[in-house]
Scaffold this motif. Structure first.
Motif, PDB file in Angstrom:
ATOM      1  N   ASP A  51      -5.337  22.076   5.488  1.00 54.98           N
ATOM      2  CA  ASP A  51      -5.451  23.381   5.197  1.00 54.98           C
ATOM      3  C   ASP A  51      -5.089  23.655   3.836  1.00 54.98           C
ATOM      4  N   PHE A  52      -5.118  24.961   3.219  1.00 53.37           N
ATOM      5  CA  PHE A  52      -5.254  25.209   1.679  1.00 53.37           C
ATOM      6  C   PHE A  52      -3.686  24.749   1.385  1.00 53.37           C
ATOM      7  N   THR A  53      -2.773  25.349   1.867  1.00 59.08           N
ATOM      8  CA  THR A  53      -1.109  24.982   1.685  1.00 59.08           C
ATOM      9  C   THR A  53      -0.856  23.518   1.597  1.00 59.08           C
ATOM     10  N   ALA A  54      -1.479  22.891   2.700  1.00 61.34           N
ATOM     11  CA  ALA A  54      -1.243  21.342   2.741  1.00 61.34           C
ATOM     12  C   ALA A  54      -1.826  20.751   1.662  1.00 61.34           C
ATOM     13  N   GLN A  55      -3.013  21.290   1.473  1.00 62.51           N
ATOM     14  CA  GLN A  55      -3.821  20.537   0.142  1.00 62.51           C
ATOM     15  C   GLN A  55      -3.244  20.671  -1.046  1.00 62.51           C
ATOM     16  N   ALA A  56      -2.485  21.880  -1.231  1.00 59.59           N
ATOM     17  CA  ALA A  56      -1.639  22.039  -2.404  1.00 59.59           C
ATOM     18  C   ALA A  56      -0.537  21.164  -2.561  1.00 59.59           C
ATOM     19  N   TYR A  57       0.028  20.952  -1.483  1.00 61.32           N
ATOM     20  CA  TYR A  57       1.344  19.958  -1.195  1.00 61.32           C
ATOM     21  C   TYR A  57       0.739  18.534  -1.747  1.00 61.32           C
ATOM     22  N   TYR A  58      -0.234  18.416  -0.981  1.00 61.96           N
ATOM     23  CA  TYR A  58      -1.088  17.051  -1.195  1.00 61.96           C
ATOM     24  C   TYR A  58      -1.139  16.809  -2.729  1.00 61.96           C
ATOM     25  N   ARG A  59      -2.032  17.516  -3.153  1.00 62.40           N
ATOM     26  CA  ARG A  59      -2.616  17.535  -4.633  1.00 62.40           C
ATOM     27  C   ARG A  59      -1.167  17.509  -5.612  1.00 62.40           C
ATOM     28  N   GLY A  60      -0.338  18.136  -5.217  1.00 63.87           N
ATOM     29  CA  GLY A  60       0.813  18.405  -6.509  1.00 63.87           C
ATOM     30  C   GLY A  60       1.540  16.784  -6.122  1.00 63.87           C
ATOM     31  N   ILE A  61       1.760  16.220  -5.147  1.00 63.94           N
ATOM     32  CA  ILE A  61       2.538  15.118  -4.834  1.00 63.94           C
ATOM     33  C   ILE A  61       1.602  14.023  -5.543  1.00 63.94           C
ATOM     34  N   ALA A  62       0.277  14.036  -5.339  1.00 63.08           N
ATOM     35  CA  ALA A  62      -0.642  12.962  -5.900  1.00 63.08           C
ATOM     36  C   ALA A  62      -0.649  13.045  -7.174  1.00 63.08           C
ATOM     37  N   GLY A  63      -0.606  14.353  -7.723  1.00 65.64           N
ATOM     38  CA  GLY A  63      -0.670  14.349  -9.272  1.00 65.64           C
ATOM     39  C   GLY A  63       0.371  13.681  -9.742  1.00 65.64           C
ATOM     40  N   VAL A  64       1.682  13.938  -9.270  1.00 62.19           N
ATOM     41  CA  VAL A  64       2.782  13.493  -9.886  1.00 62.19           C
ATOM     42  C   VAL A  64       2.950  11.811  -9.701  1.00 62.19           C
ATOM     43  N   LEU A  65       2.161  11.333  -8.809  1.00 61.94           N
ATOM     44  CA  LEU A  65       2.194   9.878  -8.299  1.00 61.94           C
ATOM     45  C   LEU A  65       1.308   9.391  -9.480  1.00 61.94           C
ATOM     46  N   GLU A  67       0.127  10.638 -12.584  1.00 65.60           N
ATOM     47  CA  GLU A  67       0.396  10.923 -14.083  1.00 65.60           C
ATOM     48  C   GLU A  67       1.784  10.633 -14.494  1.00 65.60           C
ATOM     49  N   TRP A  68       2.700  10.465 -13.425  1.00 67.07           N
ATOM     50  CA  TRP A  68       4.151   9.871 -13.805  1.00 67.07           C
ATOM     51  C   TRP A  68       4.499   8.720 -13.323  1.00 67.07           C
ATOM     52  N   ILE A  69       4.477   8.402 -12.034  1.00 69.43           N
ATOM     53  CA  ILE A  69       5.009   7.378 -11.286  1.00 69.43           C
ATOM     54  C   ILE A  69       4.343   6.202 -11.570  1.00 69.43           C
ATOM     55  N   ALA A  70       2.910   6.143 -11.242  1.00 70.33           N
ATOM     56  CA  ALA A  70       2.017   4.900 -11.653  1.00 70.33           C
ATOM     57  C   ALA A  70       2.423   4.228 -13.157  1.00 70.33           C
ATOM     58  N   PRO A  71       2.503   5.289 -14.193  1.00 71.20           N
ATOM     59  CA  PRO A  71       2.585   4.666 -15.417  1.00 71.20           C
ATOM     60  C   PRO A  71       4.333   4.223 -15.600  1.00 71.20           C
ATOM     61  N   LEU A  72       5.050   4.735 -14.928  1.00 67.59           N
ATOM     62  CA  LEU A  72       6.486   4.215 -14.832  1.00 67.59           C
ATOM     63  C   LEU A  72       6.310   3.024 -14.201  1.00 67.59           C
ATOM     64  N   PHE A  73       5.633   2.573 -13.098  1.00 71.72           N
ATOM     65  CA  PHE A  73       5.901   1.103 -12.584  1.00 71.72           C
ATOM     66  C   PHE A  73       5.031   0.209 -13.569  1.00 71.72           C
ATOM     67  N   SER A  74       4.159   0.647 -14.188  1.00 71.64           N
ATOM     68  CA  SER A  74       3.385  -0.114 -15.135  1.00 71.64           C
ATOM     69  C   SER A  74       4.345  -0.783 -16.088  1.00 71.64           C
ATOM     70  N   VAL A  75       5.270   0.279 -16.775  1.00 75.11           N
ATOM     71  CA  VAL A  75       5.967   0.008 -17.859  1.00 75.11           C
ATOM     72  C   VAL A  75       7.337  -0.955 -17.410  1.00 75.11           C
ATOM     73  N   ARG A  76       7.694  -0.522 -16.202  1.00 80.92           N
ATOM     74  CA  ARG A  76       8.751  -1.451 -15.433  1.00 80.92           C
ATOM     75  C   ARG A  76       8.253  -2.893 -15.330  1.00 80.92           C
ATOM     76  N   ASN A  77       6.984  -2.835 -14.984  1.00 80.06           N
ATOM     77  CA  ASN A  77       6.436  -4.429 -14.563  1.00 80.06           C
ATOM     78  C   ASN A  77       6.516  -5.128 -16.080  1.00 80.06           C
ATOM     79  N   SER A  78       6.021  -4.370 -17.114  1.00 76.63           N
ATOM     80  CA  SER A  78       6.079  -4.951 -18.492  1.00 76.63           C
ATOM     81  C   SER A  78       7.596  -5.423 -18.846  1.00 76.63           C
ATOM     82  N   LEU A  79       8.481  -4.644 -18.636  1.00 75.33           N
ATOM     83  CA  LEU A  79       9.790  -5.068 -18.911  1.00 75.33           C
ATOM     84  C   LEU A  79      10.430  -6.055 -18.194  1.00 75.33           C
TER      85      LEU A  79
END
Length: 185
Positions: A51-65, A67-79
């Protein structure tokens, strides 16, 4: 790993999440699986049949993953692979300029804010996976904290924080020296 290994997370969902090749993909799969279970929507239909609200929750969390978390894991792996100054691509045959720039942007201030942001995301996903009512009830509070950390990172001024640390250090030295002088007399 703790969340997807919990009794509340279906065993087949855990196996699918663990079969993903990267840690970022494991997190995304865990979120997909959790939304599927929580909202009783087939996995292949996530997020479209939420539903609309659950999609908003999902898209917010997926966006953070994404835009922020995947690049953080990438940098962590380099280190972790000793690439402290210059980061290489996955095959280590060429320099990865984007990741190298991210390595140069790292600071203790940024890492602390990223850790704070990750903590809020972790609590969101915990509530999504484990709790019955807390996810919807507490989403805005967790999201507010996550968003505040993200804005502080984006504004990117660590100078005030560094100055605060210097003042604390000097104040601590003053107190230490004052207390030693009192004990001697």
């Amino acid at each position: 790993m703790v969340l997807i290994s919990s009794p509340e997370f279906p065993q087949q969902a855990e196996q699918r999440a663990m079969s993903e090749s990267s840690i970022a993909q494991k997190w995304q799969r865990a979120v997909d699986e959790a939304f599927s279970v929580r909202y009783n929507v087939p996995l292949r239909s996530i997020p479209d049949r939420l539903d609309f609200t659950a999609q908003a929750y999902y898209r917010g969390i997926a966006g953070v993953l994404d835009e922020w978390i995947a690049p953080l894991f990438s940098v962590r792996n380099s280190l972790a692979h000793g690439q402290w100054v210059v980061a290489f691509n996955e095959t280590r045959e060429a320099v990865n300029n984007d990741r190298t720039k991210k390595l140069k942007d790292l600071s203790l201030w940024r890492l602390r804010l990223l850790k704070n942001m990750l903590g809020h995301l972790e609590r969101l996903i915990f509530d999504l996976v484990v709790t019955r009512y807390a996810f919807e009830r507490d989403f805005d509070a967790h999201w507010s904290g996550l968003d505040a950390a993200r804005r502080r990172i984006e504004n990117g001024n660590s100078a005030d924080w560094e100055q605060l640390l210097r003042r604390r250090y000097h104040r601590g030295r003053w107190h230490h020296e004052t207390n030693i002088t009192r004990k001697r007399t």
